[in-house]
Write a protein that holds these residues in place. Sequence first.
Motif, short mmCIF file in Angstrom:
data_model
loop_
_atom_site.label_atom_id
_atom_site.label_comp_id
_atom_site.label_asym_id
_atom_site.label_seq_id
_atom_site.Cartn_x
_atom_site.Cartn_y
_atom_site.Cartn_z
N GLU A 34 -7.73 1.83 2.95
CA GLU A 34 -7.34 1.57 4.33
C GLU A 34 -5.84 1.67 4.56
O GLU A 34 -5.34 1.24 5.58
N VAL A 35 -5.12 2.21 3.60
CA VAL A 35 -3.68 2.38 3.76
C VAL A 35 -3.45 3.57 4.68
O VAL A 35 -3.87 4.68 4.39
N ALA A 36 -2.80 3.29 5.78
CA ALA A 36 -2.51 4.36 6.72
C ALA A 36 -1.31 5.15 6.22
O ALA A 36 -0.41 4.61 5.59
N ALA A 37 -1.32 6.42 6.50
CA ALA A 37 -0.19 7.26 6.11
C ALA A 37 1.03 6.85 6.91
O ALA A 37 0.95 6.52 8.09
N MET A 38 2.15 6.85 6.22
CA MET A 38 3.41 6.56 6.90
C MET A 38 4.01 7.90 7.28
O MET A 38 4.37 8.69 6.43
N ILE A 39 4.10 8.13 8.58
CA ILE A 39 4.62 9.40 9.09
C ILE A 39 6.01 9.16 9.65
O ILE A 39 6.21 8.28 10.49
N ILE A 40 6.96 9.95 9.17
CA ILE A 40 8.33 9.87 9.66
C ILE A 40 8.60 11.14 10.45
O ILE A 40 8.37 12.24 9.97
N SER A 41 9.11 10.96 11.67
CA SER A 41 9.45 12.12 12.50
C SER A 41 10.90 12.51 12.23
O SER A 41 11.83 11.95 12.81
#
Length: 123
Positions: A34-41
């Motif tokens: 359930e670890v959500a991806a960490m998205i960096i813009s």
Amino acid sequence: MRRIPSRHIIGSIVLRAGNSSTKRALAPRQICSEVAAMIISCPHCGPRDSSEFYFRGEATPTRPEYDAGTAAATGYVYGRINPAGPQKEHWYHAAACRSWLLVERDTRTHKFLSVTLASEQGR
Ligand SMILES: [Zn+2]
């Protein structure tokens, strides 16, 4: 149908059919699905997975003057605020544009609140 031999050698590893009573059982792997991806813009590259970045740490510590003393130097190296909430951090986009970013991230939710180029901030 091919029979599996009772003893099979692969490289230097010997596999035996059946369970050994002398070996300890492996601990079950803890997989967190359930670890959500960490998205960096990234300002240059757009939304990217955080695995492309190198995390440097908090952006708030400022280097003390040369003659500030041991306590100031120790505080700079080891002292961190580590807040439960928004925190300014430095991230390096190592896999693409190789830019240092100044990121504000909520440490409780890992949501990125803002992303700017560190060169624009003068840090
Ligand atoms: Zn980038």
